[in-house]
Scaffold this motif. Sequence first.
Motif, mmCIF file in Angstrom:
data_model
loop_
_atom_site.group_PDB
_atom_site.id
_atom_site.type_symbol
_atom_site.label_atom_id
_atom_site.label_comp_id
_atom_site.label_asym_id
_atom_site.label_seq_id
_atom_site.Cartn_x
_atom_site.Cartn_y
_atom_site.Cartn_z
ATOM 1 N N SER A 1 0.819 -1.218 0.000
ATOM 2 C CA SER A 1 0.000 0.000 0.000
ATOM 3 C C SER A 1 0.847 1.260 0.000
ATOM 4 C CB SER A 1 -0.945 0.000 1.202
ATOM 5 O OG SER A 1 -0.219 -0.082 2.420
ATOM 6 N N GLY A 2 2.003 1.216 0.653
ATOM 7 C CA GLY A 2 2.843 2.402 0.714
ATOM 8 C C GLY A 2 3.315 2.851 -0.653
ATOM 9 N N HIS A 3 3.829 1.907 -1.436
ATOM 10 C CA HIS A 3 4.280 2.258 -2.776
ATOM 11 C C HIS A 3 3.108 2.603 -3.691
ATOM 12 C CE1 HIS A 3 8.308 0.235 -1.956
ATOM 13 N NE2 HIS A 3 8.640 1.383 -2.510
ATOM 14 N N LEU A 4 2.056 1.785 -3.663
ATOM 15 C CA LEU A 4 0.952 1.967 -4.593
ATOM 16 C C LEU A 4 0.245 3.310 -4.423
ATOM 17 C CD1 LEU A 4 -0.734 -1.559 -4.598
ATOM 18 C CD2 LEU A 4 0.368 -0.451 -6.536
ATOM 19 N N ALA A 5 0.104 3.761 -3.191
ATOM 20 C CA ALA A 5 -0.636 4.998 -2.933
ATOM 21 C C ALA A 5 0.232 6.248 -3.026
ATOM 22 C CB ALA A 5 -1.291 4.934 -1.549
ATOM 23 N N ALA A 6 1.529 6.073 -3.133
ATOM 24 C CA ALA A 6 2.432 7.234 -3.126
ATOM 25 C C ALA A 6 2.131 8.255 -4.226
ATOM 26 C CB ALA A 6 3.880 6.760 -3.218
ATOM 27 N N PRO A 7 1.700 7.835 -5.447
ATOM 28 C CA PRO A 7 1.460 8.849 -6.479
ATOM 29 C C PRO A 7 0.170 9.649 -6.289
ATOM 30 C CG PRO A 7 1.923 6.685 -7.444
ATOM 31 C CD PRO A 7 1.641 6.480 -5.994
ATOM 32 N N LEU A 8 -0.709 9.234 -5.384
ATOM 33 C CA LEU A 8 -2.024 9.868 -5.271
ATOM 34 C C LEU A 8 -1.919 11.305 -4.771
ATOM 35 C CD1 LEU A 8 -4.188 6.991 -3.759
ATOM 36 C CD2 LEU A 8 -4.318 7.932 -6.065
ATOM 37 N N ARG A 9 -2.657 12.201 -5.458
ATOM 38 C CA ARG A 9 -2.721 13.608 -5.039
ATOM 39 C C ARG A 9 -4.100 13.972 -4.508
ATOM 40 N NH1 ARG A 9 -2.458 17.270 -8.771
ATOM 41 N NH2 ARG A 9 -3.013 15.932 -10.531
ATOM 42 N N GLY A 10 -5.138 13.303 -4.982
ATOM 43 C CA GLY A 10 -6.504 13.621 -4.576
ATOM 44 C C GLY A 10 -7.189 12.424 -3.948
ATOM 45 N N ARG A 11 -8.527 12.461 -3.940
ATOM 46 C CA ARG A 11 -9.289 11.399 -3.280
ATOM 47 C C ARG A 11 -10.087 10.539 -4.247
ATOM 48 N NH1 ARG A 11 -14.723 12.675 -2.501
ATOM 49 N NH2 ARG A 11 -14.839 11.107 -0.862
ATOM 50 N N HIS A 12 -10.056 10.840 -5.540
ATOM 51 C CA HIS A 12 -10.814 10.055 -6.510
ATOM 52 C C HIS A 12 -9.887 9.122 -7.286
ATOM 53 C CE1 HIS A 12 -13.501 13.673 -6.079
ATOM 54 N NE2 HIS A 12 -14.362 12.684 -5.920
ATOM 55 N N GLY B 1 -17.257 11.653 -10.357
ATOM 56 C CA GLY B 1 -17.040 13.042 -9.960
ATOM 57 C C GLY B 1 -15.575 13.374 -9.861
ATOM 58 N N ALA B 2 -14.778 12.744 -10.732
ATOM 59 C CA ALA B 2 -13.328 12.886 -10.656
ATOM 60 C C ALA B 2 -12.884 14.326 -10.876
ATOM 61 C CB ALA B 2 -12.665 11.974 -11.689
ATOM 62 N N THR B 3 -12.077 14.821 -9.972
ATOM 63 C CA THR B 3 -11.541 16.176 -10.063
ATOM 64 C C THR B 3 -10.167 16.149 -10.729
ATOM 65 O OG1 THR B 3 -10.780 15.859 -7.786
ATOM 66 C CG2 THR B 3 -12.838 17.059 -8.092
#
Length: 372
Positions: free
Chosen positions: A27-38, A96-98
Amino acid sequence: MKSLHTVHVGGDRPYDVLIGPGLLGDSGHLAAPLRGRHVLIASDAHVAPLYADTLQASLCAARGELAVARFVIPPGEQEKTLARFAECLDALAALGATRDAAVYALGGGVVGDLAGFAAACWMRGIDCVQVPTTLLAMVDSSVGGKTAVDLPAGKNLVGAFHPPAAVFADTRTLRTLPERELRAGFAEVVKYGAAFDVAFLDWLDRHVDALLARDDAALAEAIARSVRYKADVVGRDPFEQGERALLNFGHTFGHAIEAEQGYRGGLNHGEAVAVGMVLAARLSARLGMIATDDAGRLRELLARFGLPTALPHGLDPQALLARMRLDKKAAAHGLRFVLLDRMGVARVASGVPEAAVLAVLGEATLPAHPPL
């Protein structure tokens, strides 16, 4: 994580390619690129039941506030269409992707190309994270940011350059890959040796059995080396204005074969590229650039990987030539091919005589019936 390879891709929008077993649970590596919540997880009906739950659980474990949706298409190159592209955009709209949303492309090259193109176009560009689950996608289509869909007239004619935010190649997913798809992926691996490094071609020749047996160490080494070759080229030429075209060795012939077969029931992409490389090597020999024996050596290595090396019966050379005239790699002044100056050294050749191309195509067709 043990056995984790990291390859950095440079350029204006640099990113890392991570290669290793168990990445879908990291999860640490996979989620690292995320900037938002969608997050939209794009996949196909073969891959999603196997890995989408694991990917979603990993992302949510790291970021509990995420809003996650899924977009799943039927498998196959025939699904890489403008209609499916529009459906992917509709899925982003329903989510509702931003502008800080991300698309995670979970699957092979079809999913990666289509989802990447949708990410490139939604609100003029959101992040795409490539999570390839086929060997072919791991070593080729997931790296470099070329996204597209097909038209009846040809392959990848509508698309955009949209580099991913990251690439995660979990080698454990190759354990569930059908044998035919695994072998097809080795066509793109062999391509790097033929076009860039004859020593890698020698290494592949020595490790065919281990690679086909899905030996973890051999696969990881082959994938990492392949990605490094591509990363080096992409970093210097992100928009295919020069040497990046060398990555298309075998593809002008291969794409024509796929398009002429209608993307249904014939050779898959890797198989078509394997035949295309044999044809490109023979064309190189016909034009006096390499020895006939070198073309034969490449054909023999591809055959050892269980790949086809001749045109399927029923394909008309003139029809294939017409497809190649429309190929996006064709230039205004005539046909353009990636050919070999010698094994491990490719170059772009423009204005290739059509008569030579037709001669090579005419020599390469399988007989209608196998000899008795």
